[in-house]
Write a protein that holds these residues in place. Structure first.
Motif, PDB file in Angstrom:
ATOM      1  N   PRO A   1     -41.967  27.602 -65.565  1.00 50.27           N
ATOM      2  CA  PRO A   1     -42.834  27.797 -66.736  1.00 50.27           C
ATOM      3  C   PRO A   1     -42.424  29.007 -67.570  1.00 50.27           C
ATOM      4  O   PRO A   1     -42.522  28.988 -68.804  1.00 50.27           O
ATOM      5  CB  PRO A   1     -44.229  27.992 -66.110  1.00 50.27           C
ATOM      6  CG  PRO A   1     -44.153  27.294 -64.802  1.00 50.27           C
ATOM      7  CD  PRO A   1     -42.758  27.503 -64.313  1.00 50.27           C
ATOM      8  N   ILE A   2     -41.939  30.050 -66.889  1.00 48.38           N
ATOM      9  CA  ILE A   2     -41.495  31.243 -67.607  1.00 48.38           C
ATOM     10  C   ILE A   2     -40.226  30.947 -68.402  1.00 48.38           C
ATOM     11  O   ILE A   2     -40.066  31.415 -69.539  1.00 48.38           O
ATOM     12  CB  ILE A   2     -41.250  32.408 -66.616  1.00 48.38           C
ATOM     13  CG1 ILE A   2     -42.470  32.622 -65.735  1.00 48.38           C
ATOM     14  CG2 ILE A   2     -40.895  33.676 -67.379  1.00 48.38           C
ATOM     15  CD1 ILE A   2     -43.740  32.916 -66.487  1.00 48.38           C
ATOM     16  N   ILE A   3     -39.334  30.165 -67.806  1.00 48.18           N
ATOM     17  CA  ILE A   3     -38.103  29.778 -68.511  1.00 48.18           C
ATOM     18  C   ILE A   3     -38.435  28.971 -69.763  1.00 48.18           C
ATOM     19  O   ILE A   3     -37.882  29.205 -70.847  1.00 48.18           O
ATOM     20  CB  ILE A   3     -37.176  28.964 -67.580  1.00 48.18           C
ATOM     21  CG1 ILE A   3     -36.697  29.823 -66.397  1.00 48.18           C
ATOM     22  CG2 ILE A   3     -35.980  28.423 -68.361  1.00 48.18           C
ATOM     23  CD1 ILE A   3     -35.813  30.967 -66.790  1.00 48.18           C
TER      24      ILE A   3
ATOM     25  N   GLY B   1     -42.034  41.700 -69.729  1.00 46.92           N
ATOM     26  CA  GLY B   1     -43.289  41.032 -69.395  1.00 46.92           C
ATOM     27  C   GLY B   1     -43.215  40.316 -68.054  1.00 46.92           C
ATOM     28  O   GLY B   1     -44.188  40.288 -67.288  1.00 46.92           O
ATOM     29  N   TRP B   2     -42.049  39.738 -67.758  1.00 52.48           N
ATOM     30  CA  TRP B   2     -41.841  39.049 -66.484  1.00 52.48           C
ATOM     31  C   TRP B   2     -41.814  40.047 -65.323  1.00 52.48           C
ATOM     32  O   TRP B   2     -42.358  39.780 -64.254  1.00 52.48           O
ATOM     33  CB  TRP B   2     -40.554  38.249 -66.541  1.00 52.48           C
ATOM     34  CG  TRP B   2     -40.175  37.489 -65.305  1.00 52.48           C
ATOM     35  CD1 TRP B   2     -38.954  37.479 -64.698  1.00 52.48           C
ATOM     36  CD2 TRP B   2     -40.996  36.607 -64.533  1.00 52.48           C
ATOM     37  NE1 TRP B   2     -38.954  36.656 -63.619  1.00 52.48           N
ATOM     38  CE2 TRP B   2     -40.201  36.094 -63.470  1.00 52.48           C
ATOM     39  CE3 TRP B   2     -42.315  36.194 -64.626  1.00 52.48           C
ATOM     40  CZ2 TRP B   2     -40.688  35.207 -62.523  1.00 52.48           C
ATOM     41  CZ3 TRP B   2     -42.809  35.304 -63.683  1.00 52.48           C
ATOM     42  CH2 TRP B   2     -42.008  34.824 -62.643  1.00 52.48           C
TER      43      TRP B   2
ATOM     44  N   VAL C   1     -44.614  42.240 -60.591  1.00 52.11           N
ATOM     45  CA  VAL C   1     -45.183  43.397 -59.882  1.00 52.11           C
ATOM     46  C   VAL C   1     -46.666  43.161 -59.573  1.00 52.11           C
ATOM     47  O   VAL C   1     -47.142  43.466 -58.461  1.00 52.11           O
ATOM     48  CB  VAL C   1     -44.999  44.685 -60.723  1.00 52.11           C
ATOM     49  CG1 VAL C   1     -45.806  45.840 -60.126  1.00 52.11           C
ATOM     50  CG2 VAL C   1     -43.522  45.057 -60.804  1.00 52.11           C
ATOM     51  N   ILE C   2     -47.388  42.600 -60.534  1.00 45.06           N
ATOM     52  CA  ILE C   2     -48.816  42.306 -60.312  1.00 45.06           C
ATOM     53  C   ILE C   2     -48.985  41.254 -59.222  1.00 45.06           C
ATOM     54  O   ILE C   2     -49.849  41.379 -58.338  1.00 45.06           O
ATOM     55  CB  ILE C   2     -49.468  41.848 -61.631  1.00 45.06           C
ATOM     56  CG1 ILE C   2     -49.513  43.007 -62.631  1.00 45.06           C
ATOM     57  CG2 ILE C   2     -50.887  41.329 -61.376  1.00 45.06           C
ATOM     58  CD1 ILE C   2     -49.993  42.613 -64.010  1.00 45.06           C
TER      59      ILE C   2
ATOM     60  N   LEU D   1     -48.699  31.213 -66.530  1.00 41.02           N
ATOM     61  CA  LEU D   1     -48.465  31.393 -67.966  1.00 41.02           C
ATOM     62  C   LEU D   1     -49.499  32.318 -68.598  1.00 41.02           C
ATOM     63  O   LEU D   1     -49.177  33.139 -69.463  1.00 41.02           O
ATOM     64  CB  LEU D   1     -48.473  30.037 -68.679  1.00 41.02           C
ATOM     65  CG  LEU D   1     -47.250  29.145 -68.450  1.00 41.02           C
ATOM     66  CD1 LEU D   1     -47.397  27.835 -69.202  1.00 41.02           C
ATOM     67  CD2 LEU D   1     -45.972  29.856 -68.888  1.00 41.02           C
ATOM     68  N   LYS D   2     -50.741  32.186 -68.168  1.00 39.53           N
ATOM     69  CA  LYS D   2     -51.798  33.046 -68.704  1.00 39.53           C
ATOM     70  C   LYS D   2     -51.494  34.505 -68.413  1.00 39.53           C
ATOM     71  O   LYS D   2     -51.594  35.374 -69.298  1.00 39.53           O
ATOM     72  CB  LYS D   2     -53.145  32.643 -68.108  1.00 39.53           C
ATOM     73  CG  LYS D   2     -54.314  33.470 -68.621  1.00 39.53           C
ATOM     74  CD  LYS D   2     -55.623  33.024 -67.987  1.00 39.53           C
ATOM     75  CE  LYS D   2     -56.793  33.892 -68.465  1.00 39.53           C
ATOM     76  NZ  LYS D   2     -58.076  33.472 -67.847  1.00 39.53           N
ATOM     77  N   LYS D   3     -51.106  34.797 -67.167  1.00 43.15           N
ATOM     78  CA  LYS D   3     -50.772  36.163 -66.788  1.00 43.15           C
ATOM     79  C   LYS D   3     -49.543  36.663 -67.550  1.00 43.15           C
ATOM     80  O   LYS D   3     -49.509  37.790 -68.056  1.00 43.15           O
ATOM     81  CB  LYS D   3     -50.504  36.235 -65.280  1.00 43.15           C
ATOM     82  CG  LYS D   3     -51.724  36.006 -64.400  1.00 43.15           C
ATOM     83  CD  LYS D   3     -52.584  37.250 -64.345  1.00 43.15           C
ATOM     84  CE  LYS D   3     -53.701  37.075 -63.322  1.00 43.15           C
ATOM     85  NZ  LYS D   3     -54.547  38.283 -63.230  1.00 43.15           N
ATOM     86  N   TYR D   4     -48.524  35.813 -67.610  1.00 44.35           N
ATOM     87  CA  TYR D   4     -47.266  36.223 -68.235  1.00 44.35           C
ATOM     88  C   TYR D   4     -47.434  36.455 -69.729  1.00 44.35           C
ATOM     89  O   TYR D   4     -46.954  37.471 -70.269  1.00 44.35           O
ATOM     90  CB  TYR D   4     -46.181  35.176 -67.989  1.00 44.35           C
ATOM     91  CG  TYR D   4     -44.929  35.435 -68.779  1.00 44.35           C
ATOM     92  CD1 TYR D   4     -44.055  36.460 -68.425  1.00 44.35           C
ATOM     93  CD2 TYR D   4     -44.619  34.682 -69.914  1.00 44.35           C
ATOM     94  CE1 TYR D   4     -42.908  36.724 -69.162  1.00 44.35           C
ATOM     95  CE2 TYR D   4     -43.481  34.934 -70.652  1.00 44.35           C
ATOM     96  CZ  TYR D   4     -42.632  35.953 -70.282  1.00 44.35           C
ATOM     97  OH  TYR D   4     -41.511  36.213 -71.011  1.00 44.35           O
ATOM     98  N   ILE D   5     -48.069  35.530 -70.434  1.00 43.20           N
ATOM     99  CA  ILE D   5     -48.228  35.660 -71.890  1.00 43.20           C
ATOM    100  C   ILE D   5     -49.013  36.919 -72.237  1.00 43.20           C
ATOM    101  O   ILE D   5     -48.698  37.620 -73.204  1.00 43.20           O
ATOM    102  CB  ILE D   5     -48.906  34.400 -72.463  1.00 43.20           C
ATOM    103  CG1 ILE D   5     -47.952  33.200 -72.345  1.00 43.20           C
ATOM    104  CG2 ILE D   5     -49.298  34.606 -73.920  1.00 43.20           C
ATOM    105  CD1 ILE D   5     -48.570  31.877 -72.739  1.00 43.20           C
ATOM    106  N   PHE D   6     -50.043  37.224 -71.443  1.00 39.19           N
ATOM    107  CA  PHE D   6     -50.819  38.442 -71.679  1.00 39.19           C
ATOM    108  C   PHE D   6     -49.925  39.675 -71.548  1.00 39.19           C
ATOM    109  O   PHE D   6     -49.924  40.558 -72.423  1.00 39.19           O
ATOM    110  CB  PHE D   6     -51.983  38.523 -70.690  1.00 39.19           C
ATOM    111  CG  PHE D   6     -52.785  39.774 -70.795  1.00 39.19           C
ATOM    112  CD1 PHE D   6     -53.726  39.929 -71.802  1.00 39.19           C
ATOM    113  CD2 PHE D   6     -52.599  40.825 -69.895  1.00 39.19           C
ATOM    114  CE1 PHE D   6     -54.470  41.099 -71.909  1.00 39.19           C
ATOM    115  CE2 PHE D   6     -53.332  41.990 -69.993  1.00 39.19           C
ATOM    116  CZ  PHE D   6     -54.269  42.124 -71.005  1.00 39.19           C
TER     117      PHE D   6
END
Length: 355
Positions: A99-101, A69-70, A75-76, A9-14
């Motif tokens: 968590p992304i959903i 963002g996803w 990719v990262i 979530l931290k990576k995705y939200i950023f």
């Protein structure tokens, strides 16, 4: 919440906010440069123009930012071999994408909630600033049907919630039996109050010798219960800018009058249901991602993902515009394609995962 979920979530939200801010700056900046000559010199109006335009752009940019963002996050993960680490720790596919959903659903619900507020009229306010009409809003010669009455407003002031020179005609079997004339009307307590009213009644049986009009005066009367000035304005102008509350109110009222509600139903579907097209897209993008980058073409994956996202988004945007013309039933042009998209994406995802 597990450490893995917090990390994802931290990576995705950023990444989500990076994409969202970038899209907002791009769209708002391009629009500002295009209309710079027409924007008033007032600093307050310029700031309001940017704020209204930012929210209007948000309705377009937020769903796209969720998926973009996803894609960046995937990719990262692939490039840094973090997917391999997730699987080595025993993480399942559901633990990675659920968590992304959840966060995407929360963001979409937040957007829908904002569209229940006056911010839903951001595009209209932005247009008024460009046309130097921000502080004035007047509509003339509005004629509409309400139950057994036909109502005429010589002048409507939606922002001030009042109207001038009102004529109300009661019709019985195609015959005008009563006429109500008022100089002014005010919208209060969810009703229209017409003041200083002149009421003219026509006799049921007309006799040339004895029949005469019954004329009386009253201080006020109320009519058009629940017909908000904003609803009157938008319906009269055939606009597609409604807050969700106003759209539902207009749908109920117009349906009672037997008036076509296709456009309003299309607005409601577009605001509440269509934004969720991004959730199946998240699953499809994830299904075609690889565990590691050794035998995986990240450039091709990124390009095809972005292209596919824009195609699907553009398809639903086109359907809404076609529905707004009133020539297509929204249940067939919006709900049915959305249902097909959900079924098709679920089938593709399941087939890809199982293979």
């Amino acid at each position: 919440m597990s450490i893995l979920t917090k990390f994802i979530l931290k990576k995705y939200i950023f990444n989500f906010f990076i994409v969202l801010i970038s899209l907002e700056l791009f769209f708002v900046g391009i629009d500002y440069l295009q209309n710079f000559k027409n924007i008033p010199e007032s600093a307050n109006l310029q700031l309001l123009y940017i704020l209204y335009n930012s929210f209007f752009t948000l309705t377009l940019a937020l769903p796209l930012s969720i998926v973009f963002g996803w894609v960046i996050t995937l990719v990262i993960f692939i490039k840094n071999n973090e997917f391999v680490a997730f699987n080595a720790l025993g993480a399942t596919r559901n633990e990675i994408f659920m968590p992304i959903i959840f966060i995407s659903t929360f963001l979409l619900i937040s957007l829908i909630t904002l569209q229940m507020t006056p911010l839903a009229y951001s595009y209209e306010q932005k247009r008024k600033i460009l046309n130097n009409e921000y502080f004035t809003s007047t509509k003339s010669d509005i004629f509409l049907k309400y139950n057994d009455y036909y109502v005429y407003f010589k002048k409507l002031l939606p922002l001030e919630k009042k109207a001038e020179n009102i004529h109300i005609f009661k019709v019985n079997n195609s015959d005008v039996v009563e006429t109500i004339i008022g100089e002014k009307a005010y919208f209060q307590n969810n009703k229209w109050y017409v003041v200083d009213v002149k009421i003219i009644n026509k006799p049921e049986n007309i006799n040339v010798d004895n029949s005469k009009l019954d004329i009386r005066y009253e201080k006020f009367l109320h009519t058009l219960d629940g017909f908000k000035p904003k609803i009157l304005d938008n319906v009269y102008e055939s606009k597609t800018d409604f807050s969700i509350f106003d759209a539902v109110s207009a749908l109920i009222l117009l349906k009672e009058q037997g008036i076509n509600t296709q456009k309003i139903r299309g607005v409601i579907y577009n605001q509440i249901i269509i934004p969720f097209f991004v959730l199946p897209m998240i699953l499809l993008v994830y299904a075609y991602a690889s565990l590691n980058s050794r035998f995986f073409n990240l450039g091709k994956f990124t390009s095809l993902s972005i292209f596919g996202i824009l195609i699907v988004w553009g398809f639903f945007f086109m359907l809404f515009k076609l529905t707004s013309s009133g020539s297509i039933v929204p249940e067939f042009s919006l709900l049915l394609p959305m249902l097909i998209w959900l079924i098709l994406s679920t089938y593709i995802y399941t087939k890809k995962i199982n293979s």
